[in-house]
Design a protein around this motif. Structure first.
Motif, mmCIF file in Angstrom:
data_model
loop_
_atom_site.group_PDB
_atom_site.id
_atom_site.type_symbol
_atom_site.label_atom_id
_atom_site.label_comp_id
_atom_site.label_asym_id
_atom_site.label_seq_id
_atom_site.Cartn_x
_atom_site.Cartn_y
_atom_site.Cartn_z
ATOM 1 N N GLN A 36 31.591 19.422 -90.216
ATOM 2 C CA GLN A 36 32.795 18.792 -90.753
ATOM 3 C C GLN A 36 34.051 19.653 -90.667
ATOM 4 O O GLN A 36 35.151 19.179 -90.938
ATOM 5 C CB GLN A 36 32.571 18.399 -92.223
ATOM 6 N N THR A 37 33.903 20.916 -90.321
ATOM 7 C CA THR A 37 35.075 21.798 -90.323
ATOM 8 C C THR A 37 35.191 22.589 -89.027
ATOM 9 O O THR A 37 34.208 22.790 -88.313
ATOM 10 C CB THR A 37 34.995 22.811 -91.487
ATOM 11 N N THR B 188 33.743 24.586 -80.453
ATOM 12 C CA THR B 188 33.082 25.687 -79.749
ATOM 13 C C THR B 188 32.933 26.930 -80.619
ATOM 14 O O THR B 188 32.026 27.734 -80.392
ATOM 15 C CB THR B 188 33.820 26.038 -78.442
ATOM 16 N N ASN B 189 33.784 27.067 -81.641
ATOM 17 C CA ASN B 189 33.625 28.170 -82.574
ATOM 18 C C ASN B 189 32.501 27.870 -83.560
ATOM 19 O O ASN B 189 31.618 28.686 -83.790
ATOM 20 C CB ASN B 189 34.936 28.414 -83.315
ATOM 21 N N ARG B 190 32.510 26.673 -84.142
ATOM 22 C CA ARG B 190 31.536 26.319 -85.163
ATOM 23 C C ARG B 190 30.130 26.104 -84.600
ATOM 24 O O ARG B 190 29.146 26.331 -85.292
ATOM 25 C CB ARG B 190 31.984 25.063 -85.924
ATOM 26 N N ILE B 191 30.034 25.690 -83.337
ATOM 27 C CA ILE B 191 28.719 25.469 -82.734
ATOM 28 C C ILE B 191 27.940 26.792 -82.647
ATOM 29 O O ILE B 191 26.712 26.799 -82.604
ATOM 30 C CB ILE B 191 28.849 24.784 -81.350
ATOM 31 N N PHE B 192 28.684 27.887 -82.684
ATOM 32 C CA PHE B 192 28.048 29.204 -82.661
ATOM 33 C C PHE B 192 27.172 29.424 -83.895
ATOM 34 O O PHE B 192 26.287 30.277 -83.877
ATOM 35 C CB PHE B 192 29.120 30.301 -82.547
ATOM 36 N N LEU B 193 27.389 28.629 -84.948
ATOM 37 C CA LEU B 193 26.541 28.731 -86.135
ATOM 38 C C LEU B 193 25.067 28.505 -85.806
ATOM 39 O O LEU B 193 24.195 29.103 -86.444
ATOM 40 C CB LEU B 193 26.988 27.731 -87.205
ATOM 41 N N ALA B 194 24.803 27.658 -84.819
ATOM 42 C CA ALA B 194 23.409 27.424 -84.429
ATOM 43 C C ALA B 194 22.757 28.729 -83.989
ATOM 44 O O ALA B 194 21.581 28.980 -84.276
ATOM 45 C CB ALA B 194 23.325 26.373 -83.321
#
Length: 128
Positions: A45-46, A50-56
């Motif tokens: 949601q935030t 491409t930055n947040r997908i790194f959370l995986a």
């Protein structure tokens, strides 16, 4: 109907899980993990994709999620990211049953009213 949108989310999921660092070494048919899916929906949601997908990757690296949880997390993340700009609080889901059920779970998590509708029923209604 006031709007229609279709996305390549499933294709993107396939590319990430089969042809990227995020999918490297993951089990082929892990059991479904709704908790990991919901975590992905919320975290989608935030931020920038491409930055947040790194959370995986970082969740896996720091053992916040197991390798078996990553596919459901990634699925939830991408669906959640897709839904984040939704302006309506009611949607109709048209597609394969299993995929629509995932979208319905994500919608429930995000307090979006969602109804699964048969693709054939939509086609015949439009035809008439």
């Amino acid at each position: 109907m006031t709007g229609f949108a279709s996305y390549l989310t499933g294709e993107f999921y396939s590319v990430l899980s089969n042809h990227s660092l995020l999918g490297k070494g993951l089990p082929e048919n892990p059991p479904t993990d709704i908790e990991a899916f919901n975590k992905g929906v919320i975290e989608g949601q935030t931020g920038q994709l491409t930055n947040r997908i790194f959370l995986a990757w970082s969740h896996r690296l720091f053992s916040n999620l197991t390798e078996a949880q990553i596919p459901d997390y990634l699925s939830g993340f991408l669906i959640g990211y897709e839904l984040k700009n939704l302006t309506s609080k009611k949607v109709y889901l048209v597609g394969g049953q299993a995929l629509c059920e995932r979208y319905q779970l994500a919608c429930e998590k995000l307090s979006i009213s969602a109804e699964i509708v048969s693709g054939n029923q939509c086609f015949f209604s439009g035809y008439h």
